[in-house]
Design a protein around this motif. Structure first.
Motif, PDB file in Angstrom:
ATOM      1  N   ALA A   1      53.952  67.250  54.240  1.00  0.00           N
ATOM      2  CA  ALA A   1      55.685  66.771  54.436  1.00  0.00           C
ATOM      3  C   ALA A   1      55.929  66.130  53.207  1.00  0.00           C
ATOM      4  O   ALA A   1      57.140  66.415  52.272  1.00  0.00           O
ATOM      5  N   TRP A   2      55.178  65.499  52.904  1.00  0.00           N
ATOM      6  CA  TRP A   2      55.863  65.164  51.553  1.00  0.00           C
ATOM      7  C   TRP A   2      55.768  66.659  50.159  1.00  0.00           C
ATOM      8  O   TRP A   2      57.028  66.114  49.671  1.00  0.00           O
ATOM      9  N   LEU A   3      55.199  67.333  50.146  1.00  0.00           N
ATOM     10  CA  LEU A   3      55.058  68.576  50.077  1.00  0.00           C
ATOM     11  C   LEU A   3      56.423  69.410  49.908  1.00  0.00           C
ATOM     12  O   LEU A   3      57.402  70.440  48.813  1.00  0.00           O
ATOM     13  N   THR A   4      56.849  69.745  51.075  1.00  0.00           N
ATOM     14  CA  THR A   4      58.236  69.937  51.664  1.00  0.00           C
ATOM     15  C   THR A   4      59.444  69.029  51.277  1.00  0.00           C
ATOM     16  O   THR A   4      60.499  69.817  50.531  1.00  0.00           O
ATOM     17  N   GLU A   5      59.465  68.222  50.882  1.00  0.00           N
ATOM     18  CA  GLU A   5      60.572  66.714  50.357  1.00  0.00           C
ATOM     19  C   GLU A   5      60.256  67.174  48.682  1.00  0.00           C
ATOM     20  O   GLU A   5      61.248  67.288  47.892  1.00  0.00           O
ATOM     21  N   HIS A   6      59.216  67.241  48.185  1.00  0.00           N
ATOM     22  CA  HIS A   6      58.992  67.247  46.457  1.00  0.00           C
ATOM     23  C   HIS A   6      58.973  68.870  46.041  1.00  0.00           C
ATOM     24  O   HIS A   6      60.447  69.028  45.026  1.00  0.00           O
TER      25      HIS A   6
ATOM     26  N   SER B   1      60.215  75.491  52.385  1.00  0.00           N
ATOM     27  CA  SER B   1      60.268  74.340  54.046  1.00  0.00           C
ATOM     28  C   SER B   1      58.863  74.257  54.412  1.00  0.00           C
ATOM     29  O   SER B   1      58.022  74.822  54.257  1.00  0.00           O
ATOM     30  N   ALA B   2      59.115  72.908  55.897  1.00  0.00           N
ATOM     31  CA  ALA B   2      57.286  73.308  56.468  1.00  0.00           C
ATOM     32  C   ALA B   2      57.533  74.559  56.769  1.00  0.00           C
ATOM     33  O   ALA B   2      56.259  74.912  56.619  1.00  0.00           O
ATOM     34  N   GLU B   3      58.045  75.140  57.315  1.00  0.00           N
ATOM     35  CA  GLU B   3      57.495  77.167  58.192  1.00  0.00           C
ATOM     36  C   GLU B   3      57.054  77.858  57.229  1.00  0.00           C
ATOM     37  O   GLU B   3      56.193  78.447  57.000  1.00  0.00           O
ATOM     38  N   GLU B   4      57.382  77.861  55.959  1.00  0.00           N
ATOM     39  CA  GLU B   4      57.268  78.708  54.621  1.00  0.00           C
ATOM     40  C   GLU B   4      55.542  77.936  54.139  1.00  0.00           C
ATOM     41  O   GLU B   4      55.211  79.038  53.712  1.00  0.00           O
ATOM     42  N   LEU B   5      55.460  76.733  53.843  1.00  0.00           N
ATOM     43  CA  LEU B   5      54.944  76.270  53.491  1.00  0.00           C
ATOM     44  C   LEU B   5      53.514  76.666  54.539  1.00  0.00           C
ATOM     45  O   LEU B   5      52.481  76.722  53.784  1.00  0.00           O
ATOM     46  N   ALA B   6      53.920  76.146  55.900  1.00  0.00           N
ATOM     47  CA  ALA B   6      52.587  76.513  56.403  1.00  0.00           C
ATOM     48  C   ALA B   6      52.638  77.702  56.756  1.00  0.00           C
ATOM     49  O   ALA B   6      50.702  77.943  57.336  1.00  0.00           O
ATOM     50  N   SER B   7      53.064  78.458  56.269  1.00  0.00           N
ATOM     51  CA  SER B   7      52.481  80.489  56.565  1.00  0.00           C
ATOM     52  C   SER B   7      51.309  80.678  55.403  1.00  0.00           C
ATOM     53  O   SER B   7      50.585  81.678  55.232  1.00  0.00           O
ATOM     54  N   CYS B   8      51.895  79.221  54.314  1.00  0.00           N
ATOM     55  CA  CYS B   8      50.945  79.873  53.129  1.00  0.00           C
ATOM     56  C   CYS B   8      49.599  79.383  52.460  1.00  0.00           C
ATOM     57  O   CYS B   8      49.363  79.178  51.367  1.00  0.00           O
ATOM     58  N   HIS B   9      49.650  78.294  53.101  1.00  0.00           N
ATOM     59  CA  HIS B   9      48.907  76.972  52.474  1.00  0.00           C
ATOM     60  C   HIS B   9      47.265  77.414  53.699  1.00  0.00           C
ATOM     61  O   HIS B   9      47.088  77.907  54.137  1.00  0.00           O
TER      62      HIS B   9
END
Length: 425
Positions: free
Chosen positions: A68-73, A77-85
């Motif tokens: 959550a902190w990374l998406t805020e920083h 978006s949460a969806e983009e990060l979820a797809s590639c992390h």
């Protein structure tokens, strides 16, 4: 300790995602402090390069708050990060860190720069007070294993790096670099390596553009080149056959208009441009121009794959070293887990000894027989030390817990002869 390795890299995320999650050098320390305050990170380090952004953390809570902190920083978006992390925990996190430091997870297999980048990330986090005992021991083991990988395998022979690959690609466009001028934008480690490789290939002339003129002069002077400021790039761009850029700028340094003007002055003589910065230094629209060959760091894959095959055997040996390193670290951590128990048991034994010693001294002062007092002291101390474990062993035996009994034999160094002799008494 819950060691986590959270990140994205060149295999999981495209460039337009990586550049949005990149941490510029001047924001790393504030980011470390924010993560500790808001994401429950007791200890944390951030590694941000052109090919990856990774966060190594000893976390008080689960990874969702870090996510959550990374998406805020960032602007992701949460969806983009979820797809590639990716997220590794415990031994897997340590194994991943060792692979990264050893160059086994790099775009260029075995490239040497990443170890220095990881050491810099560790040093910066330590200076910021974000590295404690847990990350300290993890990083030291990682660095020790990476050193073994470099010294005990062939993965570090015939150095190959992004810089080396950049020059190799330039040679495919311009077969004879002896007639060409190179404009290098930036003066960091990568550009320094590019300059060295270009010089080794006989480049005619080098121009170095940098934010600070002193550093540009220092680098250009090694190759009898020319130093300019970033603001002067439009004035020298038309002279460059090869442009290679790697800075930490958060905004593009070269736009389509500036390149179009340079091409007119060159009478549309082709230009090779390679942008190995993340975020990008050269606007993507530049690639639309007819006389420009624009490549990004992601375009280096084809050249790099040719070098990868020769290093795969060394990589297998490196993985064996890494597994040994993970096992050694695990044993060390397990041994540390016993420290508190050993310390508590010793304290308890010391307290029992002091109690019995006071009783014995009191008896001696009252005129008691010294031989009997000492014998009583030894007997009482032995009985009290053995009371708790013998009671627990009887309970375990009654419950049929054979593993506990076998462990007791190991803890107290009881051999089969000891057992046989005890039955005869």
């Amino acid at each position: 300790m819950t060691l986590l390795a959270f990140g994205i890299n060149h295999t999981t995320a495209p460039l337009h995602i990586r550049e949005r999650l990149a941490f510029a050098p001047d924001v790393v320390v504030p980011a470390l402090n924010q993560a500790r305050a808001r994401a429950g990170a007791r200890e944390i380090a951030i590694l941000s390069t052109c090919n990856r952004t990774e966060i190594y953390v000893d976390c008080e809570r689960d990874s969702r708050e870090l996510f959550a902190w990374l998406t805020e920083h960032s602007s992701i978006s949460a969806e983009e990060l979820a797809s590639c992390h990716y997220l590794w925990e415990g031994d897997e996190a340590l194994r991943h860190m060792m692979k990264v430091a050893g160059g086994l997870d790099s775009l260029v297999l075995g490239e040497p720069q990443i170890l220095g980048q990881m050491k810099s990330a560790y040093a910066q986090a330590k200076e910021a007070g974000a590295v404690g005992a847990q990350l300290e021991s993890a990083f030291q083991q990682v660095f020790a294993v990476a050193k073994q990988v470099r010294s005990q395998t062939a993965i570090g022979q015939n150095p190959v790096s992004v810089a080396y690959t950049a020059v190799t690609l330039a040679q495919q466009i311009f077969s004879d670099l002896k007639q060409d001028t190179a404009l290098l934008i930036g003066a960091g480690e990568t550009i320094e390596l590019v300059a060295r490789h270009l010089a080794e290939q006989g480049i005619k002339y080098i121009i170095v553009a940098n934010r600070t003129l002193g550093r540009a002069q220092e680098l250009a002077g090694q190759y009898k080149g020319e130093a300019v400021l970033l603001a002067d790039i439009p004035d020298v761009l038309h002279r460059a056959d090869i442009v290679i850029s790697s800075t930490a700028s958060q905004l593009p340094l070269l736009g389509k208009g500036a390149v179009e003007s340079a091409l007119k002055k060159r009478k549309h003589k082709p230009m090779f441009m390679l942008d190995i910065a993340v975020p990008r230094d050269i606007e993507a629209e530049v690639g639309e121009l007819d006389d420009v060959y624009l490549y990004t760091v992601d375009d280096l894959n084809t050249v790099i794959d040719q070098n990868r095959k020769s290093r795969e055997e060394a990589a297998e040996r490196a993985m064996e070293i890494i597994e040994l390193g993970v096992n050694a670290y695990r044993r060390e951590q397990r041994a540390l887990d016993a420290v508190d128990t050993i310390r508590a048991y010793r304290k308890k034994a010391d307290e029992l000894r002091e109690q019995e010693l006071k009783k014995a001294l009191k008896q001696l002062q009252s005129g008691g027989d010294s031989e009997k007092v000492v014998a009583q002291l030894a007997r009482n101390l032995t009985n009290k030390l053995l009371h708790a474990p013998t009671t627990a062993l009887r309970e375990a035996s009654a419950k049929g817990q054979g593993d506990t009994l076998r462990l007791a034999h190991e803890l107290f160094a009881i051999t089969q002869d000891d057992l046989d002799n005890s039955e005869k008494e």
